[in-house]
Design a protein around this motif. Structure first.
Motif, PDB file in Angstrom:
ATOM      1  N   ASP A 114     111.545 -49.346   2.342  1.00 57.12           N
ATOM      2  CA  ASP A 114     110.673 -50.179   1.515  1.00 57.12           C
ATOM      3  C   ASP A 114     109.210 -49.808   1.722  1.00 57.12           C
ATOM      4  OD1 ASP A 114     109.791 -51.421   3.896  1.00 57.12           O
ATOM      5  OD2 ASP A 114     111.224 -53.070   3.687  1.00 57.12           O
ATOM      6  N   ARG A 115     108.347 -50.439   0.943  1.00 53.31           N
ATOM      7  CA  ARG A 115     106.924 -50.091   0.966  1.00 53.31           C
ATOM      8  C   ARG A 115     106.292 -50.374   2.313  1.00 53.31           C
ATOM      9  NH1 ARG A 115     102.974 -52.947  -3.287  1.00 53.31           N
ATOM     10  NH2 ARG A 115     103.450 -54.744  -1.980  1.00 53.31           N
ATOM     11  N   ASP A 116     106.652 -51.497   2.946  1.00 53.76           N
ATOM     12  CA  ASP A 116     106.060 -51.820   4.247  1.00 53.76           C
ATOM     13  C   ASP A 116     106.391 -50.752   5.274  1.00 53.76           C
ATOM     14  OD1 ASP A 116     104.913 -54.129   3.298  1.00 53.76           O
ATOM     15  OD2 ASP A 116     106.565 -55.431   3.930  1.00 53.76           O
ATOM     16  N   PHE A 117     107.622 -50.246   5.244  1.00 55.97           N
ATOM     17  CA  PHE A 117     107.984 -49.178   6.172  1.00 55.97           C
ATOM     18  C   PHE A 117     107.235 -47.901   5.826  1.00 55.97           C
ATOM     19  CE2 PHE A 117     110.535 -45.489   7.370  1.00 55.97           C
ATOM     20  CZ  PHE A 117     110.633 -45.693   8.738  1.00 55.97           C
ATOM     21  N   ALA A 118     107.146 -47.573   4.547  1.00 59.47           N
ATOM     22  CA  ALA A 118     106.464 -46.348   4.122  1.00 59.47           C
ATOM     23  C   ALA A 118     105.016 -46.328   4.587  1.00 59.47           C
ATOM     24  CB  ALA A 118     106.540 -46.202   2.608  1.00 59.47           C
ATOM     25  N   ARG A 119     104.391 -47.503   4.660  1.00 57.18           N
ATOM     26  CA  ARG A 119     102.994 -47.577   5.112  1.00 57.18           C
ATOM     27  C   ARG A 119     102.836 -47.147   6.574  1.00 57.18           C
ATOM     28  NH1 ARG A 119     101.713 -53.407   2.238  1.00 57.18           N
ATOM     29  NH2 ARG A 119     100.666 -52.588   0.372  1.00 57.18           N
ATOM     30  N   THR A 120     103.917 -47.183   7.349  1.00 52.88           N
ATOM     31  CA  THR A 120     103.843 -46.809   8.768  1.00 52.88           C
ATOM     32  C   THR A 120     103.993 -45.308   8.977  1.00 52.88           C
ATOM     33  OG1 THR A 120     106.232 -46.974   9.247  1.00 52.88           O
ATOM     34  CG2 THR A 120     104.931 -49.021   9.311  1.00 52.88           C
ATOM     35  N   LEU A 121     104.349 -44.579   7.925  1.00 54.38           N
ATOM     36  CA  LEU A 121     104.656 -43.159   8.053  1.00 54.38           C
ATOM     37  C   LEU A 121     103.421 -42.288   7.914  1.00 54.38           C
ATOM     38  CD1 LEU A 121     107.884 -42.941   5.843  1.00 54.38           C
ATOM     39  CD2 LEU A 121     107.766 -43.087   8.345  1.00 54.38           C
ATOM     40  N   ASP A 122     103.518 -41.097   8.460  1.00 57.76           N
ATOM     41  CA  ASP A 122     102.545 -40.054   8.155  1.00 57.76           C
ATOM     42  C   ASP A 122     102.464 -39.932   6.637  1.00 57.76           C
ATOM     43  OD1 ASP A 122     102.146 -37.093   7.309  1.00 57.76           O
ATOM     44  OD2 ASP A 122     101.385 -37.118   9.361  1.00 57.76           O
ATOM     45  N   PRO A 123     101.259 -39.843   6.054  1.00 58.62           N
ATOM     46  CA  PRO A 123     101.134 -39.788   4.593  1.00 58.62           C
ATOM     47  C   PRO A 123     101.960 -38.696   3.935  1.00 58.62           C
ATOM     48  CG  PRO A 123      98.986 -40.164   5.588  1.00 58.62           C
ATOM     49  CD  PRO A 123      99.936 -39.888   6.716  1.00 58.62           C
ATOM     50  N   GLU A 124     102.088 -37.546   4.590  1.00 63.43           N
ATOM     51  CA  GLU A 124     102.882 -36.468   4.007  1.00 63.43           C
ATOM     52  C   GLU A 124     104.366 -36.822   3.989  1.00 63.43           C
ATOM     53  OE1 GLU A 124     102.136 -33.347   2.487  1.00 63.43           O
ATOM     54  OE2 GLU A 124     100.319 -34.541   2.295  1.00 63.43           O
ATOM     55  N   LEU A 125     104.829 -37.527   5.028  1.00 65.40           N
ATOM     56  CA  LEU A 125     106.223 -37.946   5.060  1.00 65.40           C
ATOM     57  C   LEU A 125     106.459 -39.051   4.032  1.00 65.40           C
ATOM     58  CD1 LEU A 125     108.986 -37.596   6.256  1.00 65.40           C
ATOM     59  CD2 LEU A 125     108.322 -39.075   8.178  1.00 65.40           C
ATOM     60  N   ALA A 126     105.504 -39.958   3.895  1.00 60.99           N
ATOM     61  CA  ALA A 126     105.608 -40.983   2.849  1.00 60.99           C
ATOM     62  C   ALA A 126     105.690 -40.324   1.474  1.00 60.99           C
ATOM     63  CB  ALA A 126     104.420 -41.935   2.922  1.00 60.99           C
ATOM     64  N   ALA A 127     104.916 -39.270   1.281  1.00 61.98           N
ATOM     65  CA  ALA A 127     104.970 -38.546   0.016  1.00 61.98           C
ATOM     66  C   ALA A 127     106.362 -37.973  -0.217  1.00 61.98           C
ATOM     67  CB  ALA A 127     103.930 -37.428   0.010  1.00 61.98           C
ATOM     68  N   MET A 128     106.995 -37.475   0.850  1.00 64.96           N
ATOM     69  CA  MET A 128     108.297 -36.842   0.703  1.00 64.96           C
ATOM     70  C   MET A 128     109.421 -37.836   0.438  1.00 64.96           C
ATOM     71  SD  MET A 128     108.645 -33.416   2.988  1.00 64.96           S
ATOM     72  CE  MET A 128     108.218 -34.064   4.602  1.00 64.96           C
ATOM     73  N   ILE A 129     109.193 -39.137   0.656  1.00 65.09           N
ATOM     74  CA  ILE A 129     110.226 -40.112   0.309  1.00 65.09           C
ATOM     75  C   ILE A 129     109.901 -40.819  -1.006  1.00 65.09           C
ATOM     76  CG2 ILE A 129     110.917 -40.454   2.703  1.00 65.09           C
ATOM     77  CD1 ILE A 129     109.477 -43.188   2.594  1.00 65.09           C
ATOM     78  N   GLY A 130     108.939 -40.294  -1.754  1.00 67.57           N
ATOM     79  CA  GLY A 130     108.714 -40.778  -3.104  1.00 67.57           C
ATOM     80  C   GLY A 130     107.351 -41.377  -3.395  1.00 67.57           C
ATOM     81  N   TYR A 131     106.484 -41.461  -2.374  1.00 69.69           N
ATOM     82  CA  TYR A 131     105.170 -42.074  -2.604  1.00 69.69           C
ATOM     83  C   TYR A 131     104.135 -41.016  -2.972  1.00 69.69           C
ATOM     84  CZ  TYR A 131     107.061 -46.489  -1.114  1.00 69.69           C
ATOM     85  OH  TYR A 131     107.809 -47.636  -1.054  1.00 69.69           O
ATOM     86  N   ARG A 132     104.519 -40.190  -3.927  1.00 72.50           N
ATOM     87  CA  ARG A 132     103.629 -39.197  -4.507  1.00 72.50           C
ATOM     88  C   ARG A 132     104.280 -38.707  -5.794  1.00 72.50           C
ATOM     89  NH1 ARG A 132     101.604 -33.613  -1.516  1.00 72.50           N
ATOM     90  NH2 ARG A 132     100.729 -32.599  -3.342  1.00 72.50           N
ATOM     91  N   TRP A 133     103.465 -38.488  -6.805  1.00 72.49           N
ATOM     92  CA  TRP A 133     104.051 -38.018  -8.056  1.00 72.49           C
ATOM     93  C   TRP A 133     104.220 -36.511  -8.054  1.00 72.49           C
ATOM     94  CZ3 TRP A 133      99.593 -40.036 -11.686  1.00 72.49           C
ATOM     95  CH2 TRP A 133      98.384 -39.419 -11.330  1.00 72.49           C
ATOM     96  N   GLN A 134     105.038 -36.060  -8.996  1.00 74.04           N
ATOM     97  CA  GLN A 134     105.247 -34.640  -9.216  1.00 74.04           C
ATOM     98  C   GLN A 134     104.654 -34.278 -10.573  1.00 74.04           C
ATOM     99  OE1 GLN A 134     107.108 -32.082  -7.597  1.00 74.04           O
ATOM    100  NE2 GLN A 134     107.459 -33.325  -5.774  1.00 74.04           N
ATOM    101  N   ARG A 135     103.817 -33.271 -10.602  1.00 75.39           N
ATOM    102  CA  ARG A 135     103.301 -32.809 -11.883  1.00 75.39           C
ATOM    103  C   ARG A 135     104.409 -32.101 -12.669  1.00 75.39           C
ATOM    104  NH1 ARG A 135      98.070 -29.643  -9.650  1.00 75.39           N
ATOM    105  NH2 ARG A 135      99.730 -28.798  -8.350  1.00 75.39           N
ATOM    106  N   PRO A 136     104.518 -32.342 -13.990  1.00 75.86           N
ATOM    107  CA  PRO A 136     103.651 -33.185 -14.815  1.00 75.86           C
ATOM    108  C   PRO A 136     104.219 -34.599 -15.013  1.00 75.86           C
ATOM    109  CG  PRO A 136     104.987 -31.809 -16.243  1.00 75.86           C
ATOM    110  CD  PRO A 136     105.397 -31.500 -14.824  1.00 75.86           C
TER     111      PRO A 136
END
Length: 304
Positions: free
Chosen positions: A231-253
């Motif tokens: 969940d989002r609360d757990f994702a906030r505890t992660l390294d930003p790059e790891l959070a990105a790899m579990i979906g908290y970053r978009w993919q272009r385009p």
């Protein structure tokens, strides 16, 4: 012979050694990738989860095998494995050829019990129903929690089966003897999703335990639904790059957005109720879109 899909990548003089080994033979074993003490810490964090997890259902996942997922939260030190610099560098090089950045496909603990038969040889990328041979779909990593030996069923791999030739249609008997990935705790086995492999038969008296961490192209559907697992609360505890790899970053385009923006906006303290939708294009795509807009504006001005 280097697979055609990797020809331009293999020509890079700055390519890291792990990526080069994967391109050349489809797999690599890195000895002493992490201290054995880190592996022991992860085992402690897992507690009795292996004992309490039921056996898998079905011949592929193995009725003598236990598997559980969500390791990032169930064994927090496994986050260091997921973000291991040498492995992430190679994953970005290999998969980054076809996507903005790789995503976490799964994190899994597995325990293969005595008496387990050998797994059917397979390629992990077959889970995606798309034509194969023109791109690499996934990148897989096996970390032993116990020493892996031929006797206790260490993973078998058929070298060079990542090529786009007749090996896709040949029987295993035609491919020769596989390599057995025997390893100590702290070693790691890395292999492409296009490589034929299988768990061996456990003929010992103890379970063989390990961790699988898999990365895939960032725009593919993942084996493990990361959005439901973390969940989002757990994702906030992660390294930003790891959070990105579990979906908290978009993919272009424009893939994987939240309310028209990069989902990393959800990791902030507050999320606005009203957000503008934002373009997310590759540089080449942006040039095309912007050029079109300029032409349209110029035509409108001329019409006035």
């Amino acid at each position: 012979m280097i697979p055609a899909r990797f020809a331009d990548l293999a020509a890079r003089e700055d390519l890291d050694p792990l990526s080069r080994a994967l391109i050349d033979q489809g797999y690599a074993i890195v000895r002493g990738a992490v201290p054995q003490g880190m592996i022991e810490t992860i085992k402690d964090e897992m507690g009795d989860r292996f004992d309490k997890t039921p056996f898998s259902v079905g011949a592929f996942h193995g009725e003598w095998t236990k598997r559980f997922h969500g390791l990032l939260k169930r064994a927090p030190t496994s986050q260091k494995l997921a973000m291991h610099e040498q492995i992430v560098t190679a994953a970005r090089a290999i998969l980054g050829k076809w996507c903005d950045f790789p995503q976490l496909n799964l994190s899994q603990g597995l325990s293969i019990y005595p008496g387990a038969p050998a797994q059917i040889p397979h390629r992990d990328q077959t889970m995606w129903p798309a034509p194969k041979g023109e791109m690499e779909f996934s990148f897989n990593v096996m970390w032993p929690l116990d020493d892996f030996t031929e006797h206790n069923g260490a993973t078998k791999v058929w070298p060079d089966t990542h090529h786009e030739h007749a090996t896709y249609k040949m029987s295993v008997d035609d491919l020769g003897e596989p390599l057995v990935a025997e390893m100590k705790r702290g070693d790691v086995f890395v292999f492409l999703g296009s490589v034929l492999h299988a768990a061996g038969s456990n003929r010992s008296v103890l379970p063989r335990r390990g961790i699988i961490i898999s990365y895939s192209l960032g725009w593919l559907r993942t084996y493990e639904n990361q959005n439901l697992t973390y969940d989002r609360d757990f994702a906030r505890t992660l390294d930003p790059e790891l959070a990105a790899m579990i979906g908290y970053r978009w993919q272009r385009p424009n893939l994987g957005t939240f309310d028209g923006q990069c989902p990393s906006v959800l990791l902030g303290e507050e999320v606005p109720d009203y957000l503008p939708t934002v373009d997310s294009f590759t540089p080449a795509q942006k040039v095309i879109v912007d050029t079109h807009l300029l032409k349209e504006l110029a035509a409108a001005d001329a019409g006035d």
